[in-house]
Write an enzyme that holds these catalytic residues in place. Structure first.
Site, PDB file in Angstrom:
ATOM      1  N   HIS A  17       0.089   2.018   8.317  1.00  0.00           N
ATOM      2  CA  HIS A  17      -0.946   1.665   7.456  1.00  0.00           C
ATOM      3  C   HIS A  17      -2.051   2.588   7.348  1.00  0.00           C
ATOM      4  O   HIS A  17      -2.783   2.984   8.091  1.00  0.00           O
ATOM      5  CB  HIS A  17      -1.367   0.293   8.030  1.00  0.00           C
ATOM      6  CG  HIS A  17      -2.315  -0.484   7.124  1.00  0.00           C
ATOM      7  ND1 HIS A  17      -3.689  -0.787   7.433  1.00  0.00           N
ATOM      8  CD2 HIS A  17      -2.253  -1.021   5.815  1.00  0.00           C
ATOM      9  CE1 HIS A  17      -4.175  -1.505   6.410  1.00  0.00           C
ATOM     10  NE2 HIS A  17      -3.354  -1.527   5.523  1.00  0.00           N
ATOM     11  N   ARG A  18      -1.999   3.053   6.055  1.00  0.00           N
ATOM     12  CA  ARG A  18      -3.015   3.876   5.550  1.00  0.00           C
ATOM     13  C   ARG A  18      -3.023   5.273   6.428  1.00  0.00           C
ATOM     14  O   ARG A  18      -3.970   5.998   6.818  1.00  0.00           O
ATOM     15  CB  ARG A  18      -4.379   3.323   5.577  1.00  0.00           C
ATOM     16  CG  ARG A  18      -4.668   2.055   4.594  1.00  0.00           C
ATOM     17  CD  ARG A  18      -5.897   1.704   4.717  1.00  0.00           C
ATOM     18  NE  ARG A  18      -6.038   0.036   4.071  1.00  0.00           N
ATOM     19  CZ  ARG A  18      -6.843  -0.709   4.179  1.00  0.00           C
ATOM     20  NH1 ARG A  18      -8.208  -0.048   4.605  1.00  0.00           N
ATOM     21  NH2 ARG A  18      -7.158  -1.853   3.743  1.00  0.00           N
ATOM     22  N   GLU A  44       2.212   4.130   4.878  1.00  0.00           N
ATOM     23  CA  GLU A  44       1.451   3.339   3.755  1.00  0.00           C
ATOM     24  C   GLU A  44       0.310   3.807   3.331  1.00  0.00           C
ATOM     25  O   GLU A  44      -0.443   4.306   3.826  1.00  0.00           O
ATOM     26  CB  GLU A  44       1.504   1.716   4.291  1.00  0.00           C
ATOM     27  CG  GLU A  44       1.107   0.547   3.276  1.00  0.00           C
ATOM     28  CD  GLU A  44      -0.282   0.542   2.906  1.00  0.00           C
ATOM     29  OE1 GLU A  44      -0.994  -0.004   2.049  1.00  0.00           O
ATOM     30  OE2 GLU A  44      -1.156   1.295   3.665  1.00  0.00           O
ATOM     31  N   ASP A  46      -2.627   3.894  -0.324  1.00  0.00           N
ATOM     32  CA  ASP A  46      -3.000   3.352  -1.737  1.00  0.00           C
ATOM     33  C   ASP A  46      -3.569   4.339  -2.725  1.00  0.00           C
ATOM     34  O   ASP A  46      -4.071   5.415  -2.572  1.00  0.00           O
ATOM     35  CB  ASP A  46      -4.387   2.595  -1.259  1.00  0.00           C
ATOM     36  CG  ASP A  46      -4.226   1.624  -0.131  1.00  0.00           C
ATOM     37  OD1 ASP A  46      -3.513   0.510  -0.402  1.00  0.00           O
ATOM     38  OD2 ASP A  46      -4.627   2.061   0.899  1.00  0.00           O
ATOM     39  N   HIS A  59      -8.337   3.522  -0.723  1.00  0.00           N
ATOM     40  CA  HIS A  59      -8.058   2.332  -0.814  1.00  0.00           C
ATOM     41  C   HIS A  59      -9.110   1.455  -1.648  1.00  0.00           C
ATOM     42  O   HIS A  59      -8.951   0.839  -2.514  1.00  0.00           O
ATOM     43  CB  HIS A  59      -7.966   1.555   0.632  1.00  0.00           C
ATOM     44  CG  HIS A  59      -8.022   0.237   0.746  1.00  0.00           C
ATOM     45  ND1 HIS A  59      -8.863  -0.691   0.598  1.00  0.00           N
ATOM     46  CD2 HIS A  59      -6.735  -0.818   1.167  1.00  0.00           C
ATOM     47  CE1 HIS A  59      -8.531  -2.017   0.760  1.00  0.00           C
ATOM     48  NE2 HIS A  59      -7.240  -1.875   0.917  1.00  0.00           N
ATOM     49  N   GLU A 118       1.113   1.669  -2.513  1.00  0.00           N
ATOM     50  CA  GLU A 118       0.286   0.470  -3.310  1.00  0.00           C
ATOM     51  C   GLU A 118      -0.322   0.924  -4.457  1.00  0.00           C
ATOM     52  O   GLU A 118      -1.234   1.787  -4.369  1.00  0.00           O
ATOM     53  CB  GLU A 118      -0.369  -0.079  -2.230  1.00  0.00           C
ATOM     54  CG  GLU A 118      -1.023  -1.501  -2.870  1.00  0.00           C
ATOM     55  CD  GLU A 118      -1.959  -2.201  -1.967  1.00  0.00           C
ATOM     56  OE1 GLU A 118      -2.772  -3.233  -2.388  1.00  0.00           O
ATOM     57  OE2 GLU A 118      -2.158  -2.011  -0.929  1.00  0.00           O
ATOM     58  N   LYS A 120      -3.220   0.334  -6.453  1.00  0.00           N
ATOM     59  CA  LYS A 120      -4.666  -0.483  -6.113  1.00  0.00           C
ATOM     60  C   LYS A 120      -5.440  -0.580  -7.355  1.00  0.00           C
ATOM     61  O   LYS A 120      -5.577   0.573  -8.042  1.00  0.00           O
ATOM     62  CB  LYS A 120      -5.129   0.351  -5.069  1.00  0.00           C
ATOM     63  CG  LYS A 120      -6.181  -0.323  -4.349  1.00  0.00           C
ATOM     64  CD  LYS A 120      -5.585  -1.174  -3.168  1.00  0.00           C
ATOM     65  CE  LYS A 120      -6.220  -2.194  -2.477  1.00  0.00           C
ATOM     66  NZ  LYS A 120      -5.750  -2.923  -1.735  1.00  0.00           N
ATOM     67  N   ASP A 242      -1.892  -0.440  12.063  1.00  0.00           N
ATOM     68  CA  ASP A 242      -2.853   0.565  12.004  1.00  0.00           C
ATOM     69  C   ASP A 242      -2.178   1.493  13.329  1.00  0.00           C
ATOM     70  O   ASP A 242      -2.576   2.650  13.670  1.00  0.00           O
ATOM     71  CB  ASP A 242      -4.023   0.203  12.340  1.00  0.00           C
ATOM     72  CG  ASP A 242      -4.738  -0.383  11.072  1.00  0.00           C
ATOM     73  OD1 ASP A 242      -4.156  -0.303  10.123  1.00  0.00           O
ATOM     74  OD2 ASP A 242      -5.759  -1.146  11.070  1.00  0.00           O
TER      75      ASP A 242
END
Length: 250
Positions: A17-18, A44, A46, A59, A118, A120, A242
Site C-alpha cells: 500500500h502506497r 499500490e 495514487d 495521496h 488509483e 485520486k 502497509d
C-alpha cells in the site's frame, strides 16, 4: 498454492500500500523500491495531475501532510512539487525524497512488480484518465504481462478509463456495504475485474458473491498482523497492506 475451503487456489497476492507505507514514506521511490525488495506482488499508488498537467504520485489533495509544503497539488507545477521534501515527515533518513512522477514509478516497476494505480480526486482533474492511458502506453505497461490494475472510488472515472484502455483490468474501491449487494455486483461486473472493499466490509459470503461474478477481491488496508489469518481464511485473492511481510509468501 494455498488451500481455501478444501480447494486449491492461487497464492494470495501481496499488495504494498502506497509502496511500503509502514516502513518508508508513502508514495515515494524509497517505498516502492522497498516493496520490490520485499517481494510484494504489486505496489499500490495514487495519481493526480500537477498544475502543468503532469501525472504525479501522491495521496492527499494537498501536499501538507506528506511534505514540507502547503498547497493543493493541482496548484503546483511539477517543478514546484519536485522541490518539496516528501520524506523527512516520516523519518530524517528519508530527507530529500521527492514526489515521484508516474513515469518514474513505471520505469522502476516495469517487469519487476505489478502496479495497482488509483485515480485520486478525478473530479479535480479533467482528462486524468486519458493522460493515464497515454502514460501506460508510452511505457508499454498496458500489456497483460505487466500486471497493471486501475482502481478508484469514482466509478465514472473508471468507466472513462475502461472506455479508453479496455485491456487494463479495473478495480472498484468500496467503502459502502450497499455496493456489495448482489445486484450492485452484477452492475460492476460489466466492466470491473476486481472489487476492493474496506477490510471491515469483507465477509465469506461477500467474497463468494464477488467470485461468482467472475471478479477478484483485494481488501484494504492491513496494518496489524493479528487480522491476517482471519482475512486470508475468507478466501480473498489479495491483501493491500502497509506491511508486505505480514503476509506469508509461502
Amino acid at each position: 498454492m494455498a488451500i481455501t475451503n478444501g480447494t486449491q487456489v492461487d497464492r494470495v497476492q501481496v499488495v504494498a500500500h502506497r509502496g511500503t507505507a509502514g516502513y518508508a514514506p508513502e508514495n515515494t521511490m524509497a517505498a516502492f523500491e522497498r516493496a520490490i525488495q520485499m517481494n510484494a506482488d504489486y505496489v499500490e499508488l495514487d495519481i493526480q495531475l500537477s498544475k502543468d498537467n503532469e501525472l504525479v504520485v501522491i495521496h492527499d489533495s494537498t501536499v501538507d501532510r506528506t511534505t514540507n509544503g502547503s498547497a493543493a497539488v493541482k496548484d503546483l507545477t511539477l517543478e514546484e512539487l519536485r522541490g518539496l521534501d516528501a520524506g523527512s515527515w516520516f523519518h530524517e533518513e528519508f530527507k530529500g525524497q521527492q514526489i515521484p512522477t508516474l513515469g518514474e514509478v513505471l520505469a522502476l516497476c516495469r517487469g519487476r512488480i505489478g502496479i495497482l494505480i488509483e485515480t485520486k480526486w478525478p473530479h479535480l482533474y479533467p482528462g486524468l484518465e486519458q493522460k493515464l492511458a497515454d502514460e501506460l502506453a508510452a511505457y508499454q505497461m498496458h500489456l497483460p504481462a505487466e500486471r497493471v490494475i486501475v482502481q478508484s472510488f469514482d466509478q465514472d472515472s473508471l468507466k472513462r478509463f475502461h472506455a479508453t484502455m479496455p485491456e487494463v483490468p479495473i478495480g472498484v474501491l468500496v467503502e459502502d456495504a450497499a455496493l456489495l449487494a448482489e445486484d450492485k455486483l452484477a452492475e460492476l461486473a460489466d466492466y470491473a475485474a476486481y472489487v476492493n472493499p474496506a477490510l471491515e466490509l469483507v465477509t465469506a459470503e461477500g467474497v463468494a458473491h464477488i467470485h461468482s461474478r467472475g471478479m477478484k477481491i483485494f481488501p484494504w488496508t492491513v496494518r496489524s498482523r493479528s487480522v491476517v489469518p482471519s482475512i486470508l481464511a475468507l478466501g480473498v485473492d489479495g491483501v493491500i497492506t502497509d506491511y508486505p511481510d505480514y503476509i506469508s509468501q509461502e
